[in-house]
Write an enzyme that holds these catalytic residues in place. Structure first.
Site, PDB file in Angstrom:
ATOM      1  N   SER A  61      -4.511   2.265  -8.560  1.00 38.68           N
ATOM      2  CA  SER A  61      -3.079   2.236  -8.869  1.00 38.68           C
ATOM      3  C   SER A  61      -2.190   2.741  -7.747  1.00 38.68           C
ATOM      4  CB  SER A  61      -2.795   3.029 -10.143  1.00 38.68           C
ATOM      5  OG  SER A  61      -2.977   2.213 -11.279  1.00 38.68           O
ATOM      6  N   LYS A  64       0.474   0.357  -6.674  1.00 42.08           N
ATOM      7  CA  LYS A  64       1.826   0.278  -7.238  1.00 42.08           C
ATOM      8  C   LYS A  64       2.887   0.812  -6.282  1.00 42.08           C
ATOM      9  CE  LYS A  64       0.322   0.192 -12.068  1.00 42.08           C
ATOM     10  NZ  LYS A  64      -1.109   0.498 -12.113  1.00 42.08           N
ATOM     11  N   SER A 121       2.029   4.499 -14.928  1.00 40.52           N
ATOM     12  CA  SER A 121       1.219   3.559 -14.171  1.00 40.52           C
ATOM     13  C   SER A 121       0.801   2.363 -15.032  1.00 40.52           C
ATOM     14  CB  SER A 121      -0.025   4.259 -13.606  1.00 40.52           C
ATOM     15  OG  SER A 121      -0.565   3.535 -12.522  1.00 40.52           O
TER      16      SER A 121
END
Length: 377
Positions: A61, A64, A121
């Site tokens: 993640s 992101k 997230s």
């Protein structure tokens, strides 16, 4: 290697100064036990410390942050604004957890979407944002890779906007530091998105997954990430007396270990003297792992990994961190609003993250999603 030695290894290895490491030492480290890290002064771009900074790694993640950089660039270009509605598509809604469980057709502002991305997230939100800007996820990912090349992230490639496992998705600690410094320098007006303590949709409060926010002096970002193949990753950021330092820590063995390593590394950046004047631009590739993406699934998603993680929680499941620089939060978390545009169907009820991937540890059996509570030492 015993469980206790593995745990100590995972927390302390990222704190060693690697400039003096010899090729023989690097060669002696098993591929699965690598813990790349890097520490950088944002204002000068000076690399204070690094180890295995060019080893290819799954970003999970942390991806992101590349998604968010691409969003900010689209805002700067006038293509979209923070008030622009982001519509949930069937493809976005079908993403695995962690997610918001919004229904196809439901809308939220880009501002709310960014807050949810940074705090929870959410994988479904990442795809919805990508489609809002790129038309399709594929179009947006092409733009992500273009932005990465412009920034000089020469050892990174993205295949989706949320960091879920995918063939051909990789990065390095050095490239993630380049991205993080660029976010701080290019878009200082959006820095508050990375320092949020949590958000509320009016029905439920969602605290940040970043255990340093509100607990480490000066902490103001940035992002956590997890998949089995990458282990527990964290990009940290803190500002003291006008000086901002960022750290990248990859491949730790637990949520607590990544918080510990990040806090210790940032504290070291503020309090220690470092030799040399190497910068992100002058740092040259070195070490193993440049020709393949490291996969540590066997150490992380295994009985051994589960046992290590169990040792980082107390008897009631609270996080037990070791760093003396992570303190108890001295106030209740501050929650900002982030949710659907009013007038639509009610917000969905909270869902258990049974198959959470792309961040936290929800994809591993018997590892609860962390909730910021007073830290146990």
């Amino acid at each position: 290697m015993s469980t206790s030695h593995f745990r100590l290894f995972a927390v302390l290895r990222p704190l060693r100064f690697a400039v003096a490491a010899t090729a023989g030492l690097l060669a002696s480290i098993p591929l699965a036990h690598a813990n790349p890290h890097i520490l950088v002064d944002v204002q000068t771009g000076r690399v204070l410390e690094h180890e295995e900074a060019f080893r290819k790694w799954y970003p999970a993640s942390l991806t992101k942050l590349m998604t968010v950089y691409t969003v900010f660039d689209a805002i700067r270009a006038g293509q979209i604004s923070l008030d622009t509605p982001v519509v949930m598509s069937k493809r976005a809604a079908a993403q695995p957890a962690a997610k918001m469980y919004f229904k196809p057709g439901q809308k939220l502002t880009l501002d709310s979407a960014l807050k949810i991305l940074m705090v929870k997230s959410a994988n479904d939100i990442a795809v919805a944002v990508a489609e809002a800007i790129g038309g399709t996820q594929e179009g947006f990912v092409t733009r992500m890779n273009g932005e990465a090349l412009k920034l000089g992230m020469t050892d990174s490639h993205f295949v989706n906007p949320n960091g879920l496992p995918g063939k051909g998705q990789y990065t390095t600690a050095r490239d993630l530091a380049v991205l993080t410094v660029a976010l701080r320098r290019d878009f200082p007006q959006y820095a508050s998105y990375f320092a949020l303590e949590g958000f509320t949709n009016g029905q439920q409060n969602v605290p940040s997954l970043n255990m340093l926010i509100g607990r480490f002096a000066g902490a103001d970002g940035m992002k956590t990430g997890f998949i089995c193949a990458s282990g527990f990753n964290q990009i940290g950021s803190a500002t003291r007396n006008g000086r901002t330092i960022v750290s990248v820590v990859l491949g730790t063995d637990s949520l607590a270990a990544r918080a510990d390593a990040t806090a210790n590394l940032l504290q070291k950046g503020f309090t220690s003297q470092f030799p040399g004047n190497e910068t992100l631009g002058s740092l040259r590739p070195y070490g193993q792992g440049q020709d393949q993406v490291t996969d540590i699934s066997a150490d992380i998603c295994s009985a051994k990994g589960a046992k290590i993680r169990s040792e980082t929680r107390d008897e009631v499941g609270r996080m037990r961190v070791q760093s003396p620089y992570i303190l108890e939060m001295d106030h209740d978390p501050r929650f900002v609003f982030a949710g659907l545009i009013p007038g639509q169907d009610p917000q969905p009820a909270a869902q258990p993250e049974k198959v959470a991937t792309g961040d936290t540890a929800g994809g591993i059996a018997n590892v609860p999603v962390p909730m910021p509570r007073p830290t146990s030492f």
